[in-house]
Design an enzyme around this catalytic site. Structure first.
Site, PDB file in Angstrom:
ATOM      1  N   HIS A 172    -141.336  15.833   5.525  1.00 58.85           N
ATOM      2  CA  HIS A 172    -140.432  16.519   6.453  1.00 58.85           C
ATOM      3  C   HIS A 172    -141.208  17.617   7.167  1.00 58.85           C
ATOM      4  O   HIS A 172    -141.910  18.405   6.522  1.00 58.85           O
ATOM      5  CB  HIS A 172    -139.255  17.131   5.698  1.00 58.85           C
ATOM      6  CG  HIS A 172    -138.270  17.800   6.581  1.00 58.85           C
ATOM      7  ND1 HIS A 172    -137.389  17.103   7.386  1.00 58.85           N
ATOM      8  CD2 HIS A 172    -138.042  19.114   6.826  1.00 58.85           C
ATOM      9  CE1 HIS A 172    -136.655  17.960   8.076  1.00 58.85           C
ATOM     10  NE2 HIS A 172    -137.042  19.194   7.760  1.00 58.85           N
ATOM     11  N   ILE A 214    -130.620   8.108   7.723  1.00 59.90           N
ATOM     12  CA  ILE A 214    -130.172   8.820   6.522  1.00 59.90           C
ATOM     13  C   ILE A 214    -129.698   7.781   5.504  1.00 59.90           C
ATOM     14  O   ILE A 214    -128.862   6.926   5.831  1.00 59.90           O
ATOM     15  CB  ILE A 214    -129.064   9.828   6.860  1.00 59.90           C
ATOM     16  CG1 ILE A 214    -129.622  10.894   7.817  1.00 59.90           C
ATOM     17  CG2 ILE A 214    -128.502  10.470   5.591  1.00 59.90           C
ATOM     18  CD1 ILE A 214    -128.591  11.912   8.290  1.00 59.90           C
TER      19      ILE A 214
HETATM   20  C1  GRF Z   1    -143.410  13.341  11.794  1.00 57.74           C
HETATM   21  O1  GRF Z   1    -143.489  14.673  12.185  1.00 57.74           O
HETATM   22  C2  GRF Z   1    -142.584  13.251  10.550  1.00 57.74           C
HETATM   23  O2  GRF Z   1    -142.652  14.397   9.717  1.00 57.74           O
HETATM   24  C3  GRF Z   1    -141.219  13.126  11.109  1.00 57.74           C
HETATM   25  O3  GRF Z   1    -141.385  12.214  12.189  1.00 57.74           O
HETATM   26  C4  GRF Z   1    -142.639  12.496  12.806  1.00 57.74           C
HETATM   27  C5  GRF Z   1    -143.266  11.167  13.240  1.00 57.74           C
HETATM   28  O4  GRF Z   1    -144.064  10.666  12.310  1.00 57.74           O
HETATM   29  N1  GRF Z   1    -140.223  12.678  10.163  1.00 57.74           N
HETATM   30  P1  GRF Z   1    -144.958   9.320  12.460  1.00 57.74           P
HETATM   31  O5  GRF Z   1    -146.026   9.551  13.477  1.00 57.74           O
HETATM   32  O6  GRF Z   1    -144.025   8.211  12.866  1.00 57.74           O
HETATM   33  O7  GRF Z   1    -145.504   9.170  11.091  1.00 57.74           O
END
Ligand code: GRF
Length: 199
Positions: free
Chosen positions: A113, A96
């Site tokens: 998100h 965050i």
């Molecule tokens: C995804 O669903 C994203 O929306 C969330 O984390 C997940 C992993 O994403 N914040 P990635 O494969 O590391 O892009």
């Protein structure tokens, strides 16, 4: 990378599947090019994947700052500012960020998100959609502001919630849409178009 291309930095925490779809999309007549993939975890698998694509990478381990956000963000800014990004994409970046950090990049930092915001900001979005008995779920790309998972929405994609769905099966279906939505939004955003899209 030519003079006219927008410079994009991508922040990740894990495998980087969204980062990969963004990086692969930024070719040909795309108005942007990736200039940095930055992780808050040196062991993030996405770093090696980005390096294989020839994208410069860097990592700033947030654990070394023992919860001192300001110190962590000051360290994060070093490789970030050195890359001179026009646009920053948070892609599975799980830290965050403070208001002063988001303010610094106001209007040019995006996030994906895994819910249909404003529903379910924060974590465990798929389980919360199932617990609520929702018939639809999805994902959202939005501009980042100080409030978590808020900010102007630039795009959304929906999926049906199917009988027997678990948080994992729903997450997998949503991730497919994430990989379509984020590149589509970034291409428009890098060309100066903030008109929201729906897939
Ligand atoms: C995804 O669903 C994203 O929306 C969330 O984390 C997940 C992993 O994403 N914040 P990635 O494969 O590391 O892009």
């Amino acid at each position: 990378m030519t003079q006219g291309h927008k410079r994009v930095a991508i922040l990740i925490s894990g495998g980087g599947s969204n980062m990969m779809t963004l990086a692969h999309s930024m070719t040909g007549d795309h108005p942007a090019r990736p200039v940095l993939v930055l992780a808050n975890d040196p062991s993030a698998k996405g770093l090696a994947r980005a390096a294989d694509l020839g994208i410069p990478t860097a990592a700033v381990d947030h654990r070394a700052y023992k919860g001192d956000r300001a110190a962590f963000e000051a360290a994060l800014l070093q490789p970030l500012l050195a890359a001179r990004p026009d646009v920053i994409c948070l892609a599975g970046f799980m830290r965050i960020l403070t208001g002063s950090f988001t303010q610094r990049f106001a209007g040019r930092m995006l996030n994906i998100h895994p819910s249909l915001l404003p529903k379910y900001p924060g974590l465990h979005t798929h389980q919360r959609a199932l617990d609520a008995g929702d018939t639809q779920a999805g994902c959202t790309v939005h501009e980042v502001i100080a409030d978590l998972d808020a900010g102007p929405i630039l795009g959304q994609a929906t999926v049906p919630v199917l009988a027997g769905d678990t948080a994992d099966t729903l997450a997998a279906r949503v991730l497919i849409q994430e990989h379509r939505l984020y590149p589509a939004v970034l291409r428009r955003f890098a060309a100066g178009d903030r008109q929201p899209i729906t897939l």
